[in-house]
Design a protein around this motif. Structure first.
Motif, PDB file in Angstrom:
ATOM      1  N   ALA A  62      34.013  32.772  37.960  1.00  0.00           N
ATOM      2  CA  ALA A  62      34.880  31.736  38.539  1.00  0.00           C
ATOM      3  C   ALA A  62      36.192  32.290  39.049  1.00  0.00           C
ATOM      4  N   GLY A  63      36.512  33.524  38.712  1.00  0.00           N
ATOM      5  CA  GLY A  63      37.764  34.112  39.159  1.00  0.00           C
ATOM      6  C   GLY A  63      38.922  33.719  38.266  1.00  0.00           C
ATOM      7  N   ALA A  64      40.138  33.953  38.752  1.00  0.00           N
ATOM      8  CA  ALA A  64      41.338  33.762  37.933  1.00  0.00           C
ATOM      9  C   ALA A  64      42.418  33.041  38.726  1.00  0.00           C
ATOM     10  N   GLN A  65      42.045  31.945  39.369  1.00  0.00           N
ATOM     11  CA  GLN A  65      42.959  31.279  40.294  1.00  0.00           C
ATOM     12  C   GLN A  65      44.280  30.883  39.637  1.00  0.00           C
ATOM     13  N   ALA A  66      44.227  30.253  38.468  1.00  0.00           N
ATOM     14  CA  ALA A  66      45.457  29.817  37.802  1.00  0.00           C
ATOM     15  C   ALA A  66      46.297  31.011  37.364  1.00  0.00           C
ATOM     16  N   GLN A  67      45.633  32.034  36.817  1.00  0.00           N
ATOM     17  CA  GLN A  67      46.378  33.201  36.359  1.00  0.00           C
ATOM     18  C   GLN A  67      46.961  33.999  37.524  1.00  0.00           C
ATOM     19  N   VAL A  68      46.238  34.097  38.603  1.00  0.00           N
ATOM     20  CA  VAL A  68      46.735  34.814  39.776  1.00  0.00           C
ATOM     21  C   VAL A  68      47.967  34.115  40.350  1.00  0.00           C
ATOM     22  N   ALA A  69      47.995  32.787  40.272  1.00  0.00           N
ATOM     23  CA  ALA A  69      49.155  32.044  40.781  1.00  0.00           C
ATOM     24  C   ALA A  69      50.426  32.424  40.019  1.00  0.00           C
ATOM     25  N   THR A  70      50.331  32.598  38.712  1.00  0.00           N
ATOM     26  CA  THR A  70      51.522  32.979  37.941  1.00  0.00           C
ATOM     27  C   THR A  70      51.848  34.458  38.133  1.00  0.00           C
ATOM     28  N   VAL A  71      50.827  35.284  38.344  1.00  0.00           N
ATOM     29  CA  VAL A  71      51.088  36.690  38.677  1.00  0.00           C
ATOM     30  C   VAL A  71      51.860  36.772  39.991  1.00  0.00           C
ATOM     31  N   ALA A  72      51.438  35.970  40.964  1.00  0.00           N
ATOM     32  CA  ALA A  72      52.113  35.958  42.263  1.00  0.00           C
ATOM     33  C   ALA A  72      53.574  35.534  42.130  1.00  0.00           C
ATOM     34  N   ALA A  73      53.862  34.646  41.189  1.00  0.00           N
ATOM     35  CA  ALA A  73      55.229  34.148  41.002  1.00  0.00           C
ATOM     36  C   ALA A  73      56.059  35.036  40.088  1.00  0.00           C
ATOM     37  N   SER A  74      55.444  36.067  39.505  1.00  0.00           N
ATOM     38  CA  SER A  74      56.158  36.956  38.580  1.00  0.00           C
ATOM     39  C   SER A  74      56.828  38.100  39.330  1.00  0.00           C
ATOM     40  N   ASP A  75      57.432  39.006  38.557  1.00  0.00           N
ATOM     41  CA  ASP A  75      58.056  40.203  39.143  1.00  0.00           C
ATOM     42  C   ASP A  75      57.142  41.426  39.065  1.00  0.00           C
ATOM     43  N   LEU A  76      55.907  41.229  38.648  1.00  0.00           N
ATOM     44  CA  LEU A  76      54.976  42.357  38.534  1.00  0.00           C
ATOM     45  C   LEU A  76      54.859  43.099  39.858  1.00  0.00           C
ATOM     46  N   LYS A  77      54.798  44.417  39.768  1.00  0.00           N
ATOM     47  CA  LYS A  77      54.691  45.245  40.972  1.00  0.00           C
ATOM     48  C   LYS A  77      53.280  45.776  41.196  1.00  0.00           C
ATOM     49  N   SER A  78      52.472  45.826  40.111  1.00  0.00           N
ATOM     50  CA  SER A  78      51.139  46.436  40.229  1.00  0.00           C
ATOM     51  C   SER A  78      50.097  45.585  39.526  1.00  0.00           C
ATOM     52  N   VAL A  79      48.956  45.404  40.178  1.00  0.00           N
ATOM     53  CA  VAL A  79      47.838  44.636  39.637  1.00  0.00           C
ATOM     54  C   VAL A  79      46.541  45.378  39.957  1.00  0.00           C
ATOM     55  N   ILE A  80      45.643  45.432  38.983  1.00  0.00           N
ATOM     56  CA  ILE A  80      44.292  45.949  39.208  1.00  0.00           C
ATOM     57  C   ILE A  80      43.337  44.803  38.898  1.00  0.00           C
ATOM     58  N   MET A  81      42.483  44.466  39.839  1.00  0.00           N
ATOM     59  CA  MET A  81      41.577  43.339  39.650  1.00  0.00           C
ATOM     60  C   MET A  81      40.130  43.807  39.720  1.00  0.00           C
ATOM     61  N   VAL A  82      39.354  43.394  38.706  1.00  0.00           N
ATOM     62  CA  VAL A  82      37.926  43.679  38.626  1.00  0.00           C
ATOM     63  C   VAL A  82      37.199  42.354  38.755  1.00  0.00           C
ATOM     64  N   SER A  83      36.100  42.329  39.503  1.00  0.00           N
ATOM     65  CA  SER A  83      35.408  41.060  39.726  1.00  0.00           C
ATOM     66  C   SER A  83      33.916  41.275  39.904  1.00  0.00           C
ATOM     67  N   CYS A  84      33.134  40.287  39.414  1.00  0.00           N
ATOM     68  CA  CYS A  84      31.689  40.298  39.633  1.00  0.00           C
ATOM     69  C   CYS A  84      31.284  39.288  40.697  1.00  0.00           C
ATOM     70  N   ASN A  85      32.276  38.726  41.408  1.00  0.00           N
ATOM     71  CA  ASN A  85      32.002  37.725  42.434  1.00  0.00           C
ATOM     72  C   ASN A  85      32.897  37.985  43.643  1.00  0.00           C
ATOM     73  N   PRO A  86      32.359  38.565  44.725  1.00  0.00           N
ATOM     74  CA  PRO A  86      33.188  38.885  45.890  1.00  0.00           C
ATOM     75  C   PRO A  86      33.914  37.676  46.484  1.00  0.00           C
ATOM     76  N   VAL A  87      33.330  36.493  46.375  1.00  0.00           N
ATOM     77  CA  VAL A  87      33.946  35.306  46.982  1.00  0.00           C
ATOM     78  C   VAL A  87      35.206  34.905  46.229  1.00  0.00           C
ATOM     79  N   THR A  88      35.130  34.784  44.891  1.00  0.00           N
ATOM     80  CA  THR A  88      36.331  34.418  44.137  1.00  0.00           C
ATOM     81  C   THR A  88      37.332  35.575  44.111  1.00  0.00           C
TER      82      THR A  88
END
Length: 400
Positions: free
Chosen positions: A335-361
């Protein structure tokens, strides 16, 4: 009347110009569609090969064994590329990794009683028919060698009319088997099952929600640590695929000192990362985190790993919580991480590594990061489910 196959769909089916879908054909082939919907290939293309498994035409476990490795790699890469570019994102492909044949360390099989005993295997595609797969080219030889134990369990667990689900995992100390059945576990049955586990040298045997016996710790190697995940819990499908994902993550840590591992599971990434960085692992399953914590405490040379049970779909880490870390790793379910990604986007984080089993999400979540000022530095395609339509992705994002 012959027709030309126009393209391969994401499900591994050939599509004709009129939209008709046909199994086991390849783009560019001239075919005749028969009355039962199957195809007779008139003119094959160069990427058509002889299927390596004799069960291919009957078993539903594989979709594209009739295609060359080169074709399958390109097809799976294209699946990811289409999902990403559909969001107007770049596609900075770096590596493609494909797990070898006979490398699947975890499989969900079905078992059914027969007049002579039992049959264990995979279902035919879109069918209740169960197919015996003695020469399966997906499974590790150790799992195939364990079929007598699975058949014996099926005789005990299945009625004449019902099937049982058997999740079997290859561990460092033998097979870990979970049986999902309608049959109730009582005292005499527990004794019988413990004897069966002893006779077949199983590491662990679980029956629905109960662990019947643990003869040997069903360990997996996560970096420097050994971890015994809960029965039937999530695990990367092959060791080779897992290592490709782990290597990609470790190679992007840079100068990070504190890492948050979101959707950490039992420590697939947390424990290898802990050889270099402090890690805070967050997961909704308390049992998986307990396994991670035990693995960390028994390992040597690792930096501090803390854990937190938290449903990241309902209660994602907030920006002020994320700001304590140098880097975030996300490995969400399909299902992906839509809610969590939204808070990551609003944070001051500079680096993210994302692993996924669904290319669409993945593409949806990657788009949210890019809109927030992140750049996709690279993307790797990892094919752990060889000859199937499934594909995994790992990518690195840096805020510009």
């Amino acid at each position: 009347m012959t027709k030309i196959v126009e393209k391969m769909t994401q499900a591994g089916l050939g599509q004709l110009a009129d939209g008709t879908l046909v199994e086991r054909v390849l783009p560019g082939e001239e075919i005749e569609v028969l009355a039962d919907g199957s195809a007779r290939v008139i003119t094959p293309v160069v990427d058509r090969v002889k299927a390596p498994c004799r069960h291919f035409k009957s078993c539903g476990g594989c979709a594209v064994q009739h295609a060359s490795d080169r074709f399958v790699e390109g097809w799976k890469t294209q699946i990811v590329e289409r999902a990403v570019t559909a969001r107007d994102l770049p596609f900075p492909l770096r590596h493609v990794h494909t797990s070898p044949p006979k490398s699947r360390r975890r499989a969900r099989l079905s078992g059914r009683r027969t007049k002579k005993g039992a049959m264990v295997g995979f279902h035919a595609k879109a069918s209740d028919a169960l197919i015996d797969v003695p020469d399966c080219q997906l499974l590790l030889p150790g799992i195939r060698a364990g079929f007598p134990a699975l058949e014996a369990l099926t005789v005990i667990a299945a009625s004449r009319k019902s099937e049982v689900n058997l999740t079997v995992t290859d561990t460092l100390n033998g097979l870990d088997v979970h049986v999902a059945t309608e049959k109730t576990l009582d005292g005499p049955l527990r004794i019988e099952l413990a004897g069966l586990a002893e006779a077949h040298d199983l590491a662990r045997l679980a029956w629905n929600d109960d662990v019947v016996v643990t003869r040997k710790s069903p360990d997996q190697q996560f970096g420097p640590a050994r971890v015994a995940p809960p029965a039937a819990s999530f695990l990367q499908a092959t060791r080779e695929g897992e290592q490709a994902l782990v290597n990609a993550v470790l190679g992007s840590l840079g100068k990070a000192r504190k890492v948050v591992d979101l959707f950490s599971g039992a420590g697939t990434f947390s424990l290898p990362i802990a050889a270099k960085c402090e890690v805070h692992a967050i997961e909704g399953d308390a049992e998986m985190l307990s396994a991670l914590d035990r693995g960390w405490r028994h390992a040597t040379g690792l930096k501090t790993v803390t854990t937190e049970v938290r449903d990241l779909f309902r209660r994602p880490l907030e920006p002020d919580e994320l700001n304590r870390f140098d880097l975030a790793v996300l490995d969400p379910p399909r299902a992906g991480a839509q809610a969590q990604v939204a808070t990551v986007a609003a944070s001051d984080l500079k680096s993210v590594i994302m692993v996924s089993c669904n290319p669409v999400t993945f593409a949806r979540d990657a788009s949210a990061l890019v809109s927030a000022g992140f750049a996709m530095v690279w993307i790797d395609v990892v094919d752990q489910f060889r000859w199937s339509p499934h594909v995994e992705v790992v990518a690195s994002f840096t805020r510009t």
